[in-house]
Design an enzyme around this catalytic site. Structure first.
Site, PDB file in Angstrom:
ATOM      1  N   THR A 166       0.894  -1.270   0.140  1.00  0.00           N
ATOM      2  CA  THR A 166      -0.051   0.009  -0.002  1.00  0.00           C
ATOM      3  C   THR A 166       0.777   1.389   0.015  1.00  0.00           C
ATOM      4  O   THR A 166       2.030   0.978   0.324  1.00  0.00           O
ATOM      5  CB  THR A 166      -0.844  -0.069   1.318  1.00  0.00           C
ATOM      6  N   ARG A 194     -15.136  -5.722   0.570  1.00  0.00           N
ATOM      7  CA  ARG A 194     -14.403  -5.414   1.831  1.00  0.00           C
ATOM      8  C   ARG A 194     -13.542  -4.069   1.884  1.00  0.00           C
ATOM      9  O   ARG A 194     -12.782  -3.776   0.845  1.00  0.00           O
ATOM     10  CB  ARG A 194     -13.458  -6.579   1.913  1.00  0.00           C
ATOM     11  N   GLY A 196     -10.827  -1.689   3.985  1.00  0.00           N
ATOM     12  CA  GLY A 196      -9.957  -1.783   5.085  1.00  0.00           C
ATOM     13  C   GLY A 196     -10.059  -0.319   5.694  1.00  0.00           C
ATOM     14  O   GLY A 196     -10.965   0.378   5.914  1.00  0.00           O
ATOM     15  N   ASP A 197      -8.791  -0.192   6.418  1.00  0.00           N
ATOM     16  CA  ASP A 197      -8.377   1.219   7.177  1.00  0.00           C
ATOM     17  C   ASP A 197      -8.281   2.205   6.298  1.00  0.00           C
ATOM     18  O   ASP A 197      -8.355   3.377   6.611  1.00  0.00           O
ATOM     19  CB  ASP A 197      -7.456   0.891   8.214  1.00  0.00           C
ATOM     20  N   THR A 217      -0.255   1.752   7.046  1.00  0.00           N
ATOM     21  CA  THR A 217      -0.249   0.697   6.220  1.00  0.00           C
ATOM     22  C   THR A 217      -0.251  -0.667   7.127  1.00  0.00           C
ATOM     23  O   THR A 217       0.339  -0.418   8.094  1.00  0.00           O
ATOM     24  CB  THR A 217       0.832   0.643   5.234  1.00  0.00           C
ATOM     25  N   GLY A 218      -0.782  -1.607   6.497  1.00  0.00           N
ATOM     26  CA  GLY A 218      -0.806  -2.814   7.062  1.00  0.00           C
ATOM     27  C   GLY A 218      -2.191  -3.654   7.338  1.00  0.00           C
ATOM     28  O   GLY A 218      -2.738  -3.522   6.346  1.00  0.00           O
ATOM     29  N   GLY A 220      -5.516  -4.005   7.814  1.00  0.00           N
ATOM     30  CA  GLY A 220      -6.471  -2.933   8.072  1.00  0.00           C
ATOM     31  C   GLY A 220      -7.588  -3.156   8.990  1.00  0.00           C
ATOM     32  O   GLY A 220      -7.899  -2.478   9.662  1.00  0.00           O
TER      33      GLY A 220
HETATM   34  N1  ASP Z   1      -4.131  -1.274   5.097  1.00  0.00           N
HETATM   35  C1  ASP Z   1      -4.518  -2.172   3.870  1.00  0.00           C
HETATM   36  C2  ASP Z   1      -5.922  -2.687   3.906  1.00  0.00           C
HETATM   37  O1  ASP Z   1      -5.857  -3.357   4.887  1.00  0.00           O
HETATM   38  C3  ASP Z   1      -3.469  -3.006   3.329  1.00  0.00           C
HETATM   39  C4  ASP Z   1      -2.068  -2.390   3.403  1.00  0.00           C
HETATM   40  O2  ASP Z   1      -1.644  -1.399   3.988  1.00  0.00           O
HETATM   41  O3  ASP Z   1      -1.315  -3.075   2.880  1.00  0.00           O
HETATM   42  O4  ASP Z   1      -6.505  -2.598   3.100  1.00  0.00           O
END
Ligand code: ASP
Length: 298
Positions: A166, A194, A196-197, A217-218, A220
């Site tokens: 991301t 879906r 995410g965050d 990032t990570g 979510g």
């Molecule tokens: N945070 C993002 C999500 O969960 C994914 C990511 O940051 O890689 O959609």
């Protein structure tokens, strides 16, 4: 007034084979954002410019190069915030927008905060944002991953199941304005619809001139629950250094949620820049006029 910009290319298990591409991409994004700031542009323009560079590159999970959902389609999320006015623009589960951060920008100029799916695409299109064939955002690598089921999203294992990639940016401009942007294809193999965050204010991004700007990032589903971006800024409000505030928010993610995994970049109103993550890696880079040095970590 110092200038500062930081960019990230995602937290996760980034394979060695992609590190050079990640490094080159993140440096190009830093260049784009730094140039905007040095030419007197706003923090908002700088984070959009940097994010758009990364959305165009196949190594990253945003725009072209986004991961595929369980149906083999690209559905993207993006969020943008202006720390001067607290205006927010975000889009979720959009298809066929080449640069989703530009769709978020279109929403920022409406009285609303977040639009989803086809309605978000319509608002972007009416604002002149470039649309494309949704299939044209699919790269051969992501298609192969989808076909083989590699890197599929598992709700109970999060990022351990694959790379994330991301993208996001935060900046401070010559007027003392802060901004934050985040853009993603989400988690590979995610159920259609879906979200995410990343397009959620406080989770995937936040910016407030009086306190700081953050892009995360990570995984979510874990980041959204602790409002990790807002938590990092809260650390600055408590008087911590930017590095302490960044580390505190990531610690909270891991401590408060089983398997909580991710990272963030943070800029303070005085130009301090910090990054922190608890994943294997997080591609990121930053520059500040305070020391005029460029740092690239990939
Ligand atoms: N945070 C993002 C999500 O969960 C994914 C990511 O940051 O890689 O959609």
């Amino acid at each position: 007034m110092p200038l500062a910009i930081a960019v990230h290319g995602g937290a996760g298990n980034i394979p060695d084979s992609l590190r050079a591409e990640h490094a080159a991409g993140i440096e190009a994004a830093l260049d784009a954002g730094q140039q905007v700031l040095q030419q007197g542009g706003s923090a908002l323009e700088a984070v959009i410019a940097a994010t758009q560079v990364l959305e165009a590159l196949p190594a990253f999970n945003a725009g072209y190069g986004s991961v595929l959902n369980a149906n083999g389609e690209v559905e993207t999320d993006a969020g943008l915030m202006d720390g001067r006015t607290l205006d927010i623009g975000a889009v979720a589960a959009v298809q066929g927008v080449r640069y989703p951060i530009r769709a978020a920008e279109a929403v920022l100029h409406t009285p609303h905060v977040l639009f989803a799916k086809g309605d978000a695409v319509q608002i972007a299109s009416a604002a002149g944002v470039e649309l494309c064939d949704p299939a044209s955002l699919i790269t051969p690598r992501r298609l192969e991953d989808w076909r083989t089921g590699n890197n599929d999203f598992k709700v109970d294992s999060g990022l351990a199941s694959g790379p994330a990639d991301t993208v996001g940016a935060v900046a401070l401009d010559s007027q003392g304005n802060l901004a934050a942007a985040t853009s993603t294809g989400g988690m590979s193999g995610k159920p259609p619809g879906r979200i995410g965050d990343s397009p959620l204010p406080g989770g995937g991004f936040y910016a407030d001139n009086s306190a700081g700007a953050c892009s995360t990032t990570g995984w979510g589903e874990t980041i959204a629950r602790v409002l990790m971006a807002r938590r990092a800024i809260e650390g600055l409000e408590l008087g911590l250094t930017a590095q302490e505030a960044a580390a505190r928010a990531v610690r909270l993610l891991g401590a408060r949620i089983d398997g909580g995994e991710g990272g963030l970049i943070l800029v303070a109103p005085d130009g301090q820049v910090a990054a922190s993550f608890n994943s294997d890696r997080m591609t990121h880079a930053w520059w500040s006029s305070r020391d005029d040095k460029r740092h690239i970590v990939a």
